[in-house]
Design a protein around this motif. Sequence first.
Motif, mmCIF file in Angstrom:
data_model
loop_
_atom_site.group_PDB
_atom_site.id
_atom_site.type_symbol
_atom_site.label_atom_id
_atom_site.label_comp_id
_atom_site.label_asym_id
_atom_site.label_seq_id
_atom_site.Cartn_x
_atom_site.Cartn_y
_atom_site.Cartn_z
ATOM 1 N N GLY A 35 0.774 -1.230 0.000
ATOM 2 C CA GLY A 35 0.000 0.000 0.000
ATOM 3 C C GLY A 35 0.806 1.280 0.000
ATOM 4 O O GLY A 35 0.261 2.366 0.162
ATOM 5 N N GLU A 36 2.120 1.164 -0.215
ATOM 6 C CA GLU A 36 3.005 2.327 -0.167
ATOM 7 C C GLU A 36 3.378 2.773 -1.585
ATOM 8 O O GLU A 36 3.439 1.962 -2.499
ATOM 9 N N THR A 37 3.647 4.074 -1.744
ATOM 10 C CA THR A 37 4.171 4.594 -3.008
ATOM 11 C C THR A 37 5.592 5.089 -2.793
ATOM 12 O O THR A 37 5.830 5.962 -1.947
ATOM 13 N N LEU A 38 6.513 4.519 -3.553
ATOM 14 C CA LEU A 38 7.905 4.959 -3.552
ATOM 15 C C LEU A 38 8.187 5.663 -4.872
ATOM 16 O O LEU A 38 7.945 5.092 -5.940
ATOM 17 N N ALA A 39 8.675 6.890 -4.819
ATOM 18 C CA ALA A 39 9.078 7.602 -6.034
ATOM 19 C C ALA A 39 10.582 7.473 -6.208
ATOM 20 O O ALA A 39 11.336 7.675 -5.255
ATOM 21 N N ILE A 40 11.011 7.116 -7.418
ATOM 22 C CA ILE A 40 12.433 7.105 -7.758
ATOM 23 C C ILE A 40 12.665 8.273 -8.700
ATOM 24 O O ILE A 40 12.074 8.345 -9.774
ATOM 25 N N VAL A 41 13.510 9.213 -8.259
ATOM 26 C CA VAL A 41 13.659 10.498 -8.937
ATOM 27 C C VAL A 41 15.095 10.690 -9.405
ATOM 28 O O VAL A 41 16.038 10.284 -8.724
ATOM 29 N N GLY A 42 15.263 11.325 -10.567
ATOM 30 C CA GLY A 42 16.605 11.660 -11.044
ATOM 31 C C GLY A 42 16.561 12.153 -12.472
ATOM 32 O O GLY A 42 15.552 12.017 -13.164
ATOM 33 N N GLU A 43 17.662 12.748 -12.902
ATOM 34 C CA GLU A 43 17.771 13.217 -14.286
ATOM 35 C C GLU A 43 17.745 12.039 -15.251
ATOM 36 O O GLU A 43 17.924 10.885 -14.859
ATOM 37 N N SER A 44 17.585 12.336 -16.537
ATOM 38 C CA SER A 44 17.716 11.311 -17.574
ATOM 39 C C SER A 44 19.116 10.703 -17.485
ATOM 40 O O SER A 44 20.095 11.423 -17.321
ATOM 41 N N GLY A 45 19.166 9.373 -17.556
ATOM 42 C CA GLY A 45 20.456 8.692 -17.480
ATOM 43 C C GLY A 45 20.896 8.338 -16.074
ATOM 44 O O GLY A 45 21.987 7.801 -15.879
ATOM 45 N N ILE A 213 8.274 6.295 -11.175
ATOM 46 C CA ILE A 213 9.532 6.774 -11.746
ATOM 47 C C ILE A 213 9.294 8.143 -12.371
ATOM 48 O O ILE A 213 8.381 8.306 -13.183
ATOM 49 N N THR A 214 10.100 9.140 -12.002
ATOM 50 C CA THR A 214 9.900 10.475 -12.566
ATOM 51 C C THR A 214 11.183 11.307 -12.451
ATOM 52 O O THR A 214 12.044 11.027 -11.612
ATOM 53 N N HIS A 215 11.296 12.328 -13.307
ATOM 54 C CA HIS A 215 12.381 13.305 -13.180
ATOM 55 C C HIS A 215 11.851 14.571 -12.508
ATOM 56 O O HIS A 215 12.616 15.498 -12.248
ATOM 57 N N ASP A 216 10.558 14.595 -12.216
ATOM 58 C CA ASP A 216 9.883 15.804 -11.748
ATOM 59 C C ASP A 216 9.574 15.706 -10.253
ATOM 60 O O ASP A 216 8.639 15.014 -9.852
ATOM 61 N N LEU A 217 10.353 16.411 -9.438
ATOM 62 C CA LEU A 217 10.126 16.379 -7.990
ATOM 63 C C LEU A 217 8.773 16.970 -7.612
ATOM 64 O O LEU A 217 8.199 16.621 -6.585
ATOM 65 N N GLY A 218 8.236 17.859 -8.451
ATOM 66 C CA GLY A 218 6.921 18.435 -8.173
ATOM 67 C C GLY A 218 5.829 17.388 -8.169
ATOM 68 O O GLY A 218 4.880 17.462 -7.388
ATOM 69 N N VAL A 219 5.957 16.386 -9.027
ATOM 70 C CA VAL A 219 4.999 15.275 -9.075
ATOM 71 C C VAL A 219 5.074 14.468 -7.785
ATOM 72 O O VAL A 219 4.068 14.058 -7.215
ATOM 73 N N VAL A 220 6.284 14.276 -7.303
ATOM 74 C CA VAL A 220 6.544 13.419 -6.142
ATOM 75 C C VAL A 220 5.795 13.879 -4.902
ATOM 76 O O VAL A 220 5.236 13.085 -4.157
ATOM 77 N N ALA A 221 5.775 15.202 -4.681
ATOM 78 C CA ALA A 221 5.170 15.748 -3.465
ATOM 79 C C ALA A 221 3.719 15.323 -3.317
ATOM 80 O O ALA A 221 3.218 15.173 -2.205
ATOM 81 N N ASN A 222 3.037 15.118 -4.441
ATOM 82 C CA ASN A 222 1.607 14.823 -4.407
ATOM 83 C C ASN A 222 1.274 13.339 -4.339
ATOM 84 O O ASN A 222 0.147 12.986 -4.002
ATOM 85 N N VAL A 223 2.213 12.463 -4.713
ATOM 86 C CA VAL A 223 1.839 11.053 -4.829
ATOM 87 C C VAL A 223 2.611 10.097 -3.923
ATOM 88 O O VAL A 223 2.122 9.005 -3.627
ATOM 89 N N ALA A 224 3.812 10.470 -3.494
ATOM 90 C CA ALA A 224 4.692 9.483 -2.848
ATOM 91 C C ALA A 224 4.627 9.511 -1.328
ATOM 92 O O ALA A 224 4.308 10.531 -0.711
#
Length: 351
Positions: A35-45, A213-224
């Motif tokens: 039931g947990e959401t983990l966001a993996i964030v980083g630049e392309s590559g 998975i995202t490069h956008d930290l703004g997305v992370v705040a709302n879902v993770a």
Amino acid sequence: MAKTILEVKDLKINFKTYAGLVHAVRGVNFDLKEGETLAIVGESGSGKSVTSNALMKLIPQPPGIYASGQILFNGRDLVPLSDKEMSKVRGNDIAMIFQDPMTSLNPTMKVGRQITEVILQHKKVSKADAKKRAIELLTQVGIPFPEKRYNQYPHEFSGGMRQRVVIAIALAADPKLLIADEPTTALDVTIQAQILELMKEIQKNSKTSIIFITHDLGVVANVADRVAVMYAGQIVEYGTVDDIFYNPKHPYTWGLLGSMPDLDNDADELLRTIPGSPPDLIHPPRGDAFAARNEYAMAIDYEQEPPMFQVSDTHFAKTWLLHPDAPKIPLPAAVAKRIEGYLAKGAQAND
């Protein structure tokens, strides 16, 4: 306490190329609870998509090589499984939502059939029941007139609606883990917000675990719930959303936060960028891989790789700045301002 559904231990993925061996994922460790959401964030590559594909055993071998590590799903290591064995896991236990819905859907097949095929493959149900379930899924992901839409082709849907169909297909066999690889990148901001809200609703209702998975930290705040920041094939900071947004410790995380666009910024304020570019992973650098781009780098950063320092029970960061003998560096002004903005918005939301 929630059960741990996934454990990734010392995962290393290499690729054989004409130029040499690319060390794409270099000793990644993380876990995920039910039931947990983990966001993996980083630049392309940074290695985030290679990591997510590795979890599904979608890395072609060759050129890909699972050099070391374990991927424990409900205690079972997926790394040694054959493709035939993994086919029972994919879709049934772990499903994936890809970035571009048009490449995920068969343009020659009606969307209803694409959903029912997954249901019939993994569930012992009749065709009539599979169709009924497919229409329920179309309703669940917010597609209007689902009975009519069931008989339409992908080109008859907008981009946002196609991504909803892809999510319906991913949910068709009731997976325990959903991996979403940049699922909103190809969509405009309004549709992006709707898809993110839909994923939050899905998780709330089904208790599915999600890796986002995202490069956008703004997305992370709302879902993770938790965030893993990746750089040069390694996780360099790991913690709860509050740890990462209100108490970031790695200079790379500072860079990502400082370079996020903010609608509240002054019109003449320049958007910050992280100088330089990620290192060549055919020849990974000595020491800290971020040292060449880090204005706070010390001599040791170029000589010795930092360990993962523990900041708190939930928060870890891989930087020599956390060593007791390191100089105390204040947060960059752009990051401090961003944190003040988050705190102000949080206070307004609670009023």
